[in-house]
Enzyme design. Structure first.
Site, short mmCIF file in Angstrom:
data_model
loop_
_atom_site.label_atom_id
_atom_site.label_comp_id
_atom_site.label_asym_id
_atom_site.label_seq_id
_atom_site.Cartn_x
_atom_site.Cartn_y
_atom_site.Cartn_z
N CYS A 26 60.65 -75.01 12.52
CA CYS A 26 59.96 -75.70 13.61
C CYS A 26 59.25 -74.63 14.44
O CYS A 26 58.93 -73.56 13.95
CB CYS A 26 60.93 -76.53 14.44
SG CYS A 26 62.25 -75.57 15.20
N ALA A 27 59.03 -74.90 15.71
CA ALA A 27 58.26 -73.97 16.53
C ALA A 27 58.98 -72.65 16.77
O ALA A 27 58.34 -71.62 16.96
CB ALA A 27 57.92 -74.63 17.88
#
Length: 719
Positions: A26-27
């Site tokens: 993810c980020a």
């Protein structure tokens, strides 16, 4: 350590490609679903420079890397054996995910379904933010709306006129006048409007089904053919005859909806598995997707779709009703709870509601108070960066986290790099975040684009000036809190001392504390608090002998009883943690230690029975067998102190561990003691390796040999 080297060490810690069932990111985190959690070496992963934290959630191992995550992820995909892992699907029979609770598994799938889309969603939303900002400035001009007021042209929502035909005509005039900006508007809305197709694909893939079949199901409900039912519907319902029955079809607009494709994908995965079992393999390619679509498109149209939309509206209306009655309460709760929701991954359902609100209403009231939480976190790490003037490593971490947060809006580097290490800052975040969030909601601030809340995304929240007031309260409130109260017990206790000596230079403080061996040993790093170690110079042979005897007879000696000499030349040197004779690692009767596979350092043939912390730091690893302890020193060195060879086989017999993982320790504090007789009677060598496990971070690591007492020079490190 570059991204490739980080990836190699992390992959080794994960148990290699053969232990990975699902791999994505993810980020800020690598998200790995392992086949066996027992094969994962958490200590190896945590000892990798650049790794902020490692978490176990809903069957996943999550490695928090901050803004390095994509680079490391891409490098890991290039490693041998990783080519076919990629973003592979998860087979619940091959890993421990099935052990996780149902709710956490749902949140996990939800986050993994959003993760691949997030990049495009944030990028397009920032274009929408730009357009909204220009509209607020009057860039496109003005017109007279249905209330008779002269207002700025709004190409996003269209003209507000009482006559629909006149509104459509004016909108077409705007299209002809601003064609380039309407093209950009189309780009900014692309992901939001076609979200069901994208979510259908990513959710299906995450659950082990064919992603394109997952995309085809919601796409069917977005075609002009299906939407044409709206022209013949009565009160939004079409009566459909089927097998002698009349079934009501609720005609709804599925553009931008999230929950219908998620629910459809949840049914597609088991349906595909069933069909593959009953249909011959040679016919899978045709009949499995055909029957899947044949069954699930009507089922979604009649049941799953309307239920998904109603479910989203139920959540949104519930929060919205509270917001109508007490907006300050909604803002306070969202800003306050996010501190606990983000580390647990529980914020993803709210993200889904935000996106649904933006698509359904054109605005959202959840994201704006969330900005108060983010800015309170960024305020705290900014304060830590200012206060940690004697801890270069912490100051660099906090500064990087603050900058990436303020500009990028991502709070995880701040959370795992600073906040979760110093629990004292929790109230310093919560109080200003709750006040700022309540203020933002009470002032009626709403978001008009999905974006990570940062300085760059302020125009997405309107009215922007009122939003900035709430952010200022959260940010500066948290910043001032840290400056006044400090970020941990050490800084708060030393606050008056720091203020009293504000004009001194670091060099002055080091010179003043040269009688303190640890302060001198850490001079190069400028670590605050080192003076808690006892004063004393290098001892004579008689003094060393006396100290050795004392260490042998007592496992609870305080730091004041031990002169921690250290080196006067480098802040990275590591004193001896126990008494005995230092020998080269090459002489250790174990090929792993002798070959420096776990790092360079030294070994000690102990004459005492107590292991002490060689310098101030944090315990990053303890073991049930009690035979070893891992430390992350304040100067950046990470140590493994391993008492004896193969002593793990004793299962804790003869060992007494005096610290716990995560505990902060001071120089000279007892870490563990051991019974020499138990180890010797079991036939295990007592030689104790002292390893710098993050050796690759440094230019050179060397060690002395000969008799040493606790606190004597042992390992020399060159930055």
């Amino acid at each position: 350590m570059n991204n490739s080297q980080m990836g190699e060490q992390i992959l080794e810690g994960l148990g290699g490609p053969e232990n990975i069932s699902h791999f994505t990111h993810c980020a800020t985190r690598l998200r790995v679903t392992p086949k066996s959690h027992g094969a994962i070496d958490k200590d190896k992963i945590e000892s990798t420079p650049g790794v902020l934290s490692i978490l176990e959630q809903s069957g996943q191992t999550q490695v928090v890397l901050g803004d390095k995550v994509e680079g490391v992820y891409n490098e890991m995909l290039k490693l041998p054996g990783m080519k076919n892992v990629g973003e592979g699907t998860v087979d619940a029979d091959d890993n421990d995910e099935k052990k996780a609770g149902l709710l956490t598994r749902v949140f996990d799938v939800l986050s993994d379904a959003f993760r691949p889309i997030l990049w495009a969603l944030l990028g397009t939303s920032m274009i929408l933010t730009l357009i909204v900002f220009l509209q607020q400035l009057g860039f496109f001009g003005t017109y007279t709306d249905l209330t008779g007021q002269v207002v700025n042209i709004d190409i996003v929502n269209g003209p507000r006129l009482s006559d629909p035909d006149a509104a459509a005509s004016m909108l077409n005039e705007w299209r002809l006048k601003f064609p380039f900006w309407f093209i950009l508007l189309a780009a900014s809305l692309s992901v939001l409007q076609f979200m069901p197709i994208m979510i259908g694909a990513t959710a299906a893939k995450r659950l082990g089904a064919n992603m394109w079949v997952g995309a085809a199901i919601p796409a069917a409900l977005m075609t002009g053919t299906f939407q044409g039912f709206a022209d013949v519907a009565t009160d939004g319902v079409v009566q459909v005859p089927f097998l002698g029955l009349t079934i009501p079809l609720y005609v709804m607009n599925y553009t931008g909806q999230i929950f219908p494709p998620l629910f459809a994908a949840a049914l597609l995965a088991p349906l595909e598995r069933f069909l593959k079992k009953v249909i011959p393999t040679m016919l899978h390619m045709v009949f499995v997707p055909m029957l899947s679509v044949l069954i699930l498109v009507p089922l979604t149209a009649f049941l799953i779709g309307p239920f998904g939309i109603k479910f989203a509206l139920l959540i949104s209306d519930f929060i919205g009703n509270i917001n109508e009655i007490a907006p300050w309460l909604v803002g306070a709760l969202i800003a306050g709870l996010y501190l606990f929701m983000v580390p647990l991954g529980l914020h993803w359902p709210l993200n889904a509601v935000m996106i649904n609100n933006l698509q359904t209403n054109g605005f959202d009231f959840i994201q704006s108070p969330m900005g108060a939480y983010n800015f309170a976190v960024f305020g705290v790490v900014t304060g830590v960066a200012i206060r940690a003037r004697h801890n270069k490593l912490l100051r660099q971490t906090a500064t990087g986290a603050a900058v990436s947060g303020l500009l990028g809006g991502i709070s995880e580097p701040s959370l795992y790099g600073v906040v979760l290490r110093y629990k004292r800052v929790f109230p310093l975040i919560l109080v200003p975040a709750v006040i700022g969030g309540a203020l933002i909601s009470m002032l009626g601030v709403k978001s008009y684009a999905f974006a990570f809340t940062s300085l760059l995304s302020i125009p997405a929240m309107q009215p922007a000036p009122l939003y900035m007031i709430g952010l200022a309260v959260a940010y500066f409130g948290a910043l001032v809190g840290v400056l006044i109260f400090g970020y941990d017990s050490k800084t708060s206790k030393k606050a008056l001392e720091d203020d009293a000596t504000e004009g001194e230079t670091v060099a002055d403080r080091v010179e003043e504390n040269k009688t303190s061996s640890v302060a001198a040993g850490l001079a190069g790093a400028g670590v605050a608090g080192a003076a808690t170690a006892s004063a004393g110079a290098h001892r004579s042979a008689d003094q060393a002998s006396d100290t050795t005897t004392a260490a042998s007879s007592s496992d609870s000696a305080a730091s004041a009883d031990l002169p921690w000499a250290g080196s006067n030349n480098s802040g990275l040197d590591v004193p001896a943690p126990l008494a005995g004779r230092a020998i080269p690692l090459a002489e250790v009767p174990d090929p792993i230690f002798a070959g420096e596979k776990l790092g360079k350092g030294a070994a000690i043939e102990p004459s005492g029975n107590t292991v002490y912390a060689p310098a101030a730091g944090k315990v990053i690893a303890t073991f049930p067998s009690g035979h070893a302890v891992g430390l992350r020193l304040d100067n950046g060195a990470e140590l493994l102190i391993h008492v004896g060879i193969d002593t793990v086989s004793l299962n804790g017999q003869g060992f007494d561990v005096k610290v716990t993982k995560g505990q902060q320790v001071e120089a000279g504090q007892a870490l563990l003691s051991f019974d020499r007789k138990v180890i010797e009677d079991a036939g295990f060598p007592l030689v104790t390796p002292v390893l710098v496990t993050n050796t690759v971070k440094f230019s050179e690591v060397s060690a002395k040999t000969g008799e040493v007492a606790p606190g004597d020079d042992l390992i020399q490190i060159t930055a």
